[in-house]
Enzyme design. Sequence first.
Site, PDB file in Angstrom:
ATOM      1  N   ASP A  94      66.563  39.253  79.220  1.00  0.00           N
ATOM      2  CA  ASP A  94      66.266  40.661  79.148  1.00  0.00           C
ATOM      3  C   ASP A  94      67.268  41.438  79.824  1.00  0.00           C
ATOM      4  O   ASP A  94      66.932  42.478  80.693  1.00  0.00           O
ATOM      5  CB  ASP A  94      64.721  41.081  79.243  1.00  0.00           C
ATOM      6  CG  ASP A  94      64.453  42.585  78.964  1.00  0.00           C
ATOM      7  OD1 ASP A  94      65.176  42.930  77.998  1.00  0.00           O
ATOM      8  OD2 ASP A  94      63.613  42.991  79.549  1.00  0.00           O
TER       9      ASP A  94
ATOM     10  N   THR B  74      54.784  48.591  90.003  1.00  0.00           N
ATOM     11  CA  THR B  74      55.199  48.298  91.402  1.00  0.00           C
ATOM     12  C   THR B  74      55.094  49.081  92.491  1.00  0.00           C
ATOM     13  O   THR B  74      55.076  50.278  92.359  1.00  0.00           O
ATOM     14  CB  THR B  74      56.767  48.046  91.062  1.00  0.00           C
ATOM     15  OG1 THR B  74      57.158  47.197  89.979  1.00  0.00           O
ATOM     16  CG2 THR B  74      57.522  47.499  92.273  1.00  0.00           C
TER      17      THR B  74
ATOM     18  N   ASN C 131      82.972  13.360  91.488  1.00  0.00           N
ATOM     19  CA  ASN C 131      83.444  14.768  91.760  1.00  0.00           C
ATOM     20  C   ASN C 131      82.581  15.858  90.879  1.00  0.00           C
ATOM     21  O   ASN C 131      82.100  16.765  91.409  1.00  0.00           O
ATOM     22  CB  ASN C 131      85.027  15.252  91.220  1.00  0.00           C
ATOM     23  CG  ASN C 131      85.880  14.240  91.911  1.00  0.00           C
ATOM     24  OD1 ASN C 131      86.207  13.064  91.746  1.00  0.00           O
ATOM     25  ND2 ASN C 131      86.308  14.744  92.997  1.00  0.00           N
TER      26      ASN C 131
ATOM     27  N   LYS D 291      99.401  10.372  55.866  1.00  0.00           N
ATOM     28  CA  LYS D 291      99.066  10.814  57.326  1.00  0.00           C
ATOM     29  C   LYS D 291      98.068  12.075  57.326  1.00  0.00           C
ATOM     30  O   LYS D 291      97.847  12.673  56.225  1.00  0.00           O
ATOM     31  CB  LYS D 291     100.480  11.285  58.135  1.00  0.00           C
ATOM     32  CG  LYS D 291     101.235  10.154  58.419  1.00  0.00           C
ATOM     33  CD  LYS D 291     102.483  10.707  58.945  1.00  0.00           C
ATOM     34  CE  LYS D 291     103.457   9.626  59.552  1.00  0.00           C
ATOM     35  NZ  LYS D 291     104.778  10.040  60.252  1.00  0.00           N
TER      36      LYS D 291
ATOM     37  N   GLU E  65      89.744   3.846  56.969  1.00  0.00           N
ATOM     38  CA  GLU E  65      89.916   3.553  58.511  1.00  0.00           C
ATOM     39  C   GLU E  65      89.478   4.963  59.251  1.00  0.00           C
ATOM     40  O   GLU E  65      88.843   4.766  60.381  1.00  0.00           O
ATOM     41  CB  GLU E  65      91.565   3.302  58.740  1.00  0.00           C
ATOM     42  CG  GLU E  65      91.764   3.300  60.190  1.00  0.00           C
ATOM     43  CD  GLU E  65      93.290   3.305  60.513  1.00  0.00           C
ATOM     44  OE1 GLU E  65      93.451   3.264  61.706  1.00  0.00           O
ATOM     45  OE2 GLU E  65      94.025   2.950  59.408  1.00  0.00           O
TER      46      GLU E  65
ATOM     47  N   GLU F 260      94.351  15.459  81.136  1.00  0.00           N
ATOM     48  CA  GLU F 260      93.121  14.880  80.375  1.00  0.00           C
ATOM     49  C   GLU F 260      91.990  15.945  80.559  1.00  0.00           C
ATOM     50  O   GLU F 260      91.191  16.231  79.491  1.00  0.00           O
ATOM     51  CB  GLU F 260      92.870  13.552  80.667  1.00  0.00           C
ATOM     52  CG  GLU F 260      91.620  13.021  79.907  1.00  0.00           C
ATOM     53  CD  GLU F 260      91.460  11.786  80.463  1.00  0.00           C
ATOM     54  OE1 GLU F 260      90.162  10.998  79.657  1.00  0.00           O
ATOM     55  OE2 GLU F 260      91.736  11.002  81.233  1.00  0.00           O
TER      56      GLU F 260
ATOM     57  N   ASP G 275     102.552  10.892  52.362  1.00  0.00           N
ATOM     58  CA  ASP G 275     102.566   9.777  53.453  1.00  0.00           C
ATOM     59  C   ASP G 275     101.397   9.142  53.902  1.00  0.00           C
ATOM     60  O   ASP G 275     101.287   8.132  54.721  1.00  0.00           O
ATOM     61  CB  ASP G 275     103.600  10.277  54.315  1.00  0.00           C
ATOM     62  CG  ASP G 275     103.021  11.488  54.990  1.00  0.00           C
ATOM     63  OD1 ASP G 275     101.818  11.935  54.849  1.00  0.00           O
ATOM     64  OD2 ASP G 275     103.784  11.943  55.864  1.00  0.00           O
TER      65      ASP G 275
ATOM     66  N   ASN H 131      94.004  13.344  94.889  1.00  0.00           N
ATOM     67  CA  ASN H 131      95.160  12.896  94.412  1.00  0.00           C
ATOM     68  C   ASN H 131      95.454  13.350  92.931  1.00  0.00           C
ATOM     69  O   ASN H 131      96.026  12.626  92.094  1.00  0.00           O
ATOM     70  CB  ASN H 131      95.371  11.315  94.566  1.00  0.00           C
ATOM     71  CG  ASN H 131      95.147  10.774  95.922  1.00  0.00           C
ATOM     72  OD1 ASN H 131      95.958  11.397  97.003  1.00  0.00           O
ATOM     73  ND2 ASN H 131      94.527   9.703  96.304  1.00  0.00           N
TER      74      ASN H 131
ATOM     75  N   VAL I  56      56.048  53.019  92.858  1.00  0.00           N
ATOM     76  CA  VAL I  56      57.111  53.383  92.473  1.00  0.00           C
ATOM     77  C   VAL I  56      57.647  53.293  91.025  1.00  0.00           C
ATOM     78  O   VAL I  56      58.782  53.760  90.570  1.00  0.00           O
ATOM     79  CB  VAL I  56      58.154  52.583  93.367  1.00  0.00           C
ATOM     80  CG1 VAL I  56      57.944  52.848  94.761  1.00  0.00           C
ATOM     81  CG2 VAL I  56      58.195  51.063  93.102  1.00  0.00           C
TER      82      VAL I  56
END
Length: 594
Positions: free
Chosen positions: A269, A155, A468, A572, A545, A505, A570, A461, A147
Amino acid sequence: MGLCHGKATNELPKKEENKNSNGIIESSNNDTGKNECKPKPFVGESPSVDGISKPSPFPFYSPSPANNGNISFFNSPANSTPRRFFKRPFPPPSPAKHIKAVLARRHGSVKPNEASIPEGSESEVVLDKSFGFSKNFPTKYDLGYEVGRGHFGHTCFAKCRKGELKGQSVAVKVICKAKMTTAIAIEDVRREVKILRALTGHSNLVKFYDAYEDSANVYIAMELCEGGELLDRILSRGGKYSEDDAKTVVVQILNVVAFCHLQGVVHRDLKPENFLFTSKEEHAQLKAIDFGLSDFVKPDERLNDIVGSAYYVAPEVLHRSYGTEADVWSIGVIAYILLCGSRPFWARTESGIFRAVLKADPNFEEAPWPTMSSEAKDFVKRLLNKDMRKRMTAAQALTHPWLRNSHTVKIPLDILIYRLVKAHLRASSLRRAALKALAKTLTVDELFYLREQFALLEPKNGQVTLENFKVALTKNATEAMKESHVYDLLSSMSSLQSRKMDFEEFCSAAISVHQLEGLDRWEQHARCAYELFEQKGNRTIVIEELASELGLGPAVPVHAVLHDWIRHTDGKLSFLGFVKLLHGVSTRSLTRPQ
């Protein structure tokens, strides 16, 4: 010179023929033009080389540099040049330059007068062509008509004579041992059978029955699919599908590929020729076939050998660092073809195709794209993102509005959430706070995928634990998952053993910043998240830090690399620092040039 992107011709091309047992296409066309600007062909045509129609030896190969005795074409003598000095760096050589020679060497088909890559002493080694497969093929099957045929095998139709399949018709892939003239070719066959044995139980995956051998051949008995290739269906429809019909095909492809990726298998492929319909019926089931180029990929591992078929190969494959995302790119190419009838990347030569894949953008301006839904265009664009980190996974793609709004799609478990949660558990408290703010900006569509994945973990819950994650993975496992070491991800999530994670989360842990960055609304996401972070998470912080929280060692010049992260007014975190923090931090990412 730019690439020509004309409209596809109305005349259907000849279908590519002679797909061999290893998925290699040997085809030709009548393209004898050399320099003229030509339209993009429909799928099914092959590129010509130097204006002359030649066989196209795809899939193309490059052996891994890690393989002993294998010489990468990047380092081959044929690719060397005299020592020169340039004012600016030049790009690396095209991956296409020695593809044919590498392919020929891999399969031992180099002719005496052909250029080839030196083989060292490999040709002198006596190859072991014993696979340990059953020897009773003649007593179990009656081999019938052929085939399909290729260079390394063919094949055949066959009838089972005894056992559970007695009287049933099957397809038998016959691979000639005489043509396995390299150790790599032998290993390809061995790995194909191993993957087919391991991957079981999916309705869109061709069924594997058994493998046999004798002194001359390897025989792989599989489910017989009599409906023909997806490529045939595309051509019979004049080159394209309607949006609704395309969705039916794409959903099946995504389902089986998501299944393979969860098991840690990358196909490498994917193309219309490698999907068969079970029958001639219009809505027959689609089956993925031909795992001759497939491989197991471990968590966080990148593959580096160049394999695939030129029109469908992902950019990262040409860069020799890729994973399961490469399959998703190929699905994007298939989806593009289904919807408009032409390839998104095309050229007359293999090198030109590779350059287009690396540099060109798909055309969404020409007909029929302007008449298509915005969801369809967005879907294809998000699969064909050249940055593999920004590409959707196969499981994510099934939650895209284009598919979700008109089909009832069962969403599979996505291995991506395991990788992202693992990284989140190892992140600094500052980065987790930033991700939490980002998660609060997600839209309903973006939350849909996360809700589906959370539900698949079967929370109790409203919370999940490590158990899990383990149970969900085990429910979907095949033998392939052990081979690809997917379970290793669970050991790196051990900190979840003693605590619980709620949906909020989970969203901040399983969010992909890179994928969000690929969206048009990324800037809006980032700005809104920073505003939330300013209200609840931002605080005065000194560089030392910050460096300590990010885990930077003393060797890193922290003041130089973190200077822009902090506002001088500041103390931040600045917006720039916030965005960098979202992407994750490593010493390498901090010190490399921006």
